[in-house]
Scaffold this motif. Structure first.
Motif, PDB file in Angstrom:
ATOM      1  N   THR A  50       0.818  -1.212  -0.004  1.00  0.00           N
ATOM      2  CA  THR A  50       0.090   0.174   0.083  1.00  0.00           C
ATOM      3  C   THR A  50       0.933   1.403  -0.001  1.00  0.00           C
ATOM      4  N   GLY A  51       2.182   1.124   0.399  1.00  0.00           N
ATOM      5  CA  GLY A  51       3.088   2.376   0.523  1.00  0.00           C
ATOM      6  C   GLY A  51       2.619   3.117   1.883  1.00  0.00           C
ATOM      7  N   ILE A  52       1.633   2.644   2.675  1.00  0.00           N
ATOM      8  CA  ILE A  52       1.207   3.333   3.816  1.00  0.00           C
ATOM      9  C   ILE A  52       2.339   3.285   5.106  1.00  0.00           C
ATOM     10  N   ASP A  53       2.738   4.192   5.769  1.00  0.00           N
ATOM     11  CA  ASP A  53       3.622   4.130   6.823  1.00  0.00           C
ATOM     12  C   ASP A  53       2.907   4.638   7.755  1.00  0.00           C
ATOM     13  N   GLU A  54       2.120   5.586   7.824  1.00  0.00           N
ATOM     14  CA  GLU A  54       1.154   6.167   9.018  1.00  0.00           C
ATOM     15  C   GLU A  54       0.098   6.813   8.229  1.00  0.00           C
ATOM     16  N   ARG A  55      -0.905   7.014   9.177  1.00  0.00           N
ATOM     17  CA  ARG A  55      -2.101   7.846   8.747  1.00  0.00           C
ATOM     18  C   ARG A  55      -2.669   8.605   9.825  1.00  0.00           C
ATOM     19  N   ARG A  56      -3.655   9.266   9.487  1.00  0.00           N
ATOM     20  CA  ARG A  56      -4.158  10.589  10.388  1.00  0.00           C
ATOM     21  C   ARG A  56      -5.541  10.292  10.995  1.00  0.00           C
ATOM     22  N   SER A 176      -7.999  -2.357   8.191  1.00  0.00           N
ATOM     23  CA  SER A 176      -8.303  -1.300   8.917  1.00  0.00           C
ATOM     24  C   SER A 176      -7.261  -0.350   8.909  1.00  0.00           C
ATOM     25  N   MET A 177      -5.972  -0.937   8.459  1.00  0.00           N
ATOM     26  CA  MET A 177      -4.538  -0.071   8.496  1.00  0.00           C
ATOM     27  C   MET A 177      -4.931   0.885   7.227  1.00  0.00           C
ATOM     28  N   ILE A 178      -5.655   0.628   6.448  1.00  0.00           N
ATOM     29  CA  ILE A 178      -5.436   1.537   5.192  1.00  0.00           C
ATOM     30  C   ILE A 178      -6.071   2.817   5.446  1.00  0.00           C
ATOM     31  N   TYR A 179      -7.282   2.881   6.225  1.00  0.00           N
ATOM     32  CA  TYR A 179      -8.017   4.020   6.272  1.00  0.00           C
ATOM     33  C   TYR A 179      -7.699   4.979   7.251  1.00  0.00           C
ATOM     34  N   SER A 180      -8.156   6.258   6.939  1.00  0.00           N
ATOM     35  CA  SER A 180      -7.679   7.638   7.982  1.00  0.00           C
ATOM     36  C   SER A 180      -8.757   8.416   7.494  1.00  0.00           C
ATOM     37  N   ASP A 181      -8.464   9.751   8.284  1.00  0.00           N
ATOM     38  CA  ASP A 181      -9.472  10.615   8.241  1.00  0.00           C
ATOM     39  C   ASP A 181      -8.986  12.083   7.602  1.00  0.00           C
ATOM     40  N   GLY A 182      -9.816  12.859   7.158  1.00  0.00           N
ATOM     41  CA  GLY A 182      -9.431  14.068   6.405  1.00  0.00           C
ATOM     42  C   GLY A 182     -10.389  14.932   5.957  1.00  0.00           C
ATOM     43  N   LYS A 265       0.216  16.599 -14.388  1.00  0.00           N
ATOM     44  CA  LYS A 265       0.006  15.812 -13.207  1.00  0.00           C
ATOM     45  C   LYS A 265      -1.357  15.074 -13.338  1.00  0.00           C
ATOM     46  N   ILE A 266      -1.161  13.926 -12.553  1.00  0.00           N
ATOM     47  CA  ILE A 266      -2.323  12.987 -12.270  1.00  0.00           C
ATOM     48  C   ILE A 266      -2.656  12.808 -10.907  1.00  0.00           C
ATOM     49  N   LEU A 267      -3.872  13.308 -10.448  1.00  0.00           N
ATOM     50  CA  LEU A 267      -4.007  13.361  -9.030  1.00  0.00           C
ATOM     51  C   LEU A 267      -5.209  12.346  -8.758  1.00  0.00           C
ATOM     52  N   ILE A 268      -4.820  11.266  -8.674  1.00  0.00           N
ATOM     53  CA  ILE A 268      -5.688  10.014  -8.345  1.00  0.00           C
ATOM     54  C   ILE A 268      -5.989   9.476  -6.843  1.00  0.00           C
ATOM     55  N   HIS A 269      -6.989   8.989  -6.634  1.00  0.00           N
ATOM     56  CA  HIS A 269      -7.502   8.700  -5.319  1.00  0.00           C
ATOM     57  C   HIS A 269      -6.450   7.940  -4.617  1.00  0.00           C
ATOM     58  N   GLN A 270      -5.917   8.292  -3.636  1.00  0.00           N
ATOM     59  CA  GLN A 270      -4.820   7.855  -2.681  1.00  0.00           C
ATOM     60  C   GLN A 270      -5.584   6.495  -1.860  1.00  0.00           C
ATOM     61  N   ALA A 271      -5.681   5.203  -2.722  1.00  0.00           N
ATOM     62  CA  ALA A 271      -6.215   4.206  -2.078  1.00  0.00           C
ATOM     63  C   ALA A 271      -5.213   3.103  -1.837  1.00  0.00           C
ATOM     64  N   ASN A 272      -4.246   2.788  -2.715  1.00  0.00           N
ATOM     65  CA  ASN A 272      -3.084   1.833  -2.607  1.00  0.00           C
ATOM     66  C   ASN A 272      -1.961   2.256  -3.706  1.00  0.00           C
ATOM     67  N   GLU A 273      -0.752   2.256  -3.069  1.00  0.00           N
ATOM     68  CA  GLU A 273       0.205   3.042  -3.835  1.00  0.00           C
ATOM     69  C   GLU A 273       0.573   2.014  -5.166  1.00  0.00           C
ATOM     70  N   ASN A 305      -5.504   6.472   3.362  1.00  0.00           N
ATOM     71  CA  ASN A 305      -6.685   6.707   2.527  1.00  0.00           C
ATOM     72  C   ASN A 305      -7.899   7.124   3.251  1.00  0.00           C
ATOM     73  N   SER A 306      -8.159   8.705   3.122  1.00  0.00           N
ATOM     74  CA  SER A 306      -9.251   9.331   3.470  1.00  0.00           C
ATOM     75  C   SER A 306     -10.370   9.447   2.691  1.00  0.00           C
ATOM     76  N   SER A 307     -10.710   8.444   1.788  1.00  0.00           N
ATOM     77  CA  SER A 307     -11.795   8.289   0.967  1.00  0.00           C
ATOM     78  C   SER A 307     -12.231   9.646   0.250  1.00  0.00           C
ATOM     79  N   VAL A 308     -13.191  10.281   0.107  1.00  0.00           N
ATOM     80  CA  VAL A 308     -13.488  11.543  -0.551  1.00  0.00           C
ATOM     81  C   VAL A 308     -12.593  12.692  -0.109  1.00  0.00           C
ATOM     82  N   ALA A 309     -11.591  12.627   0.685  1.00  0.00           N
ATOM     83  CA  ALA A 309     -10.762  13.625   1.021  1.00  0.00           C
ATOM     84  C   ALA A 309      -9.652  13.673   0.338  1.00  0.00           C
TER      85      ALA A 309
END
Length: 352
Positions: A50-56, A176-182, A265-273, A305-309
């Protein structure tokens, strides 16, 4: 007449949850059996994919409507408009306000109405409503705002994407490790200036794909409270996204009249690297072109991954030079794209 973003803002929670915090979790498979691997191995593989090391995560005293308001205030200030001139407030989310420790989603009144109330906007004809469209909700809200503005129904819209996924994740599910808030927000206006939204595309695949992301009970079968959590079939989503999103982006770009080599640039939903990289590589293969370096800014490693944010937050970060190695200038062309629950896909070609 064109439709442009005249103000942008985001709210990134201060609470950082690193991968190591999941070291003492008890992870189960969907059938209730325990994972055969140690948590250190699970976390290591998760980071590699996923490329995720931390989330908020948001503080306990805040809800989705609160952080949506914070992002909105920044966007309004950035645009310089009078908030009473807004004709629409559209808030994309999926789970409403879920108070800390609660099992219930609160969506009455709507999140958009709560944001309008928090902003203290008095104008009755500033219409506030919610968008439920999975992770592509903010882009779809932008597409609706574009229609209102181009038709003359509205002159100024506020489009927000906000989510607190930490309130709806199963702690016994490794996903559950994928998801975050924002939250991210944009003021969008009708203008005679050059640029803005050049084209857009949306699609819903619901024949076989409708329930790839769903609400289900905990993977820990010993939990009997019947609370439901966000769940997904990761492999099916990966294959779906890889097969469908590049074609959607190509359709959108071809309809815009912009050449592939004009895209900055391509700004794509940050779901999974890994998934996002595969999507972009396949997209460029459709044009028999190599994928350019630094075409795809990524925030998922630090923000999750903060979904719509994710897309409006990413645009805010890049536009304001807060992602190293990435910048945008007036006249640059970007593609905004997303995929998520529904299963929904959309894209916008936009000139800054």
């Amino acid at each position: 007449m064109n439709v442009k973003i005249t103000g942008i803002g985001s709210y990134i929670p201060s609470e950082i949850a690193k991968n190591e915090q999941f070291g003492n979790h008890h992870f189960y498979n969907e059938d209730g059996t325990r994972f055969g691997q140690k948590n250190d191995t699970i976390i290591e593989k998760f980071k590699a994919i996923t490329g995720i090391d931390e989330r908020r995560y948001i503080p306990k005293n805040l809800n989705t409507s609160d952080i949506a308001t914070f992002a909105a205030e920044k966007a309004i200030k950035d645009s310089g408009i009078d908030k009473e001139d807004l004709d629409y407030i559209i808030v994309a989310h999926n789970y409403g306000d879920v108070k800390h420790g609660s099992a219930q989603s609160d969506t009455v009144p709507s999140i958009a109405t709560r944001v309008k109330h928090n902003l203290k906007i008095q104008k009755p004809t500033c219409v506030a409503y919610d968008m439920l469209f999975g992770c592509p909700g903010w882009i779809e809200s932008m597409i609706q705002a574009n229609a209102f503005l181009k038709s003359g129904i509205a002159k100024k819209c506020l489009v927000i994407g906000a989510e607190a996924l930490s309130r709806v994740v199963d702690p016994h599910d490794r996903d559950s490790m994928i998801y975050s808030d924002g939250a991210g927000a944009a003021v969008v206006e009708a203008t005679d200036e050059e640029g803005g939204i050049l084209s857009h595309f949306s699609a819903t695949y619901a024949f076989d794909e409708a329930h790839f992301i769903y609400f289900g009970e905990s993977n820990n079968l010993e939990i009997k409270d019947k609370r439901r959590y966000i769940k997904m079939y990761g492999r099916k989503i990966y294959e779906f996204a890889l097969n469908r999103v590049p074609d959607a982006m190509k359709t959108c770009l071809d309809n815009s009249g912009i050449r592939i080599d004009e895209v900055k640039k391509i700004l794509i939903h940050q779901a999974n690297e890994k998934m996002d990289e595969a999507i972009i590589n396949r997209f460029y293969k459709l044009y028999d072109e190599p994928t350019p370096d630094k075409i795809m800014p990524m925030s998922i490693g630090k923000l999750g991954n903060s979904s719509v944010a994710t897309v409006p937050t990413l645009y805010d970060l890049v536009l304001n030079g807060e992602l190293e190695g990435h910048s945008l200038s007036q006249g640059d062309v970007v593609i905004l794209a997303s995929v998520g629950a529904g299963m929904n896909i959309n894209a916008i070609v936009y000139r800054v």
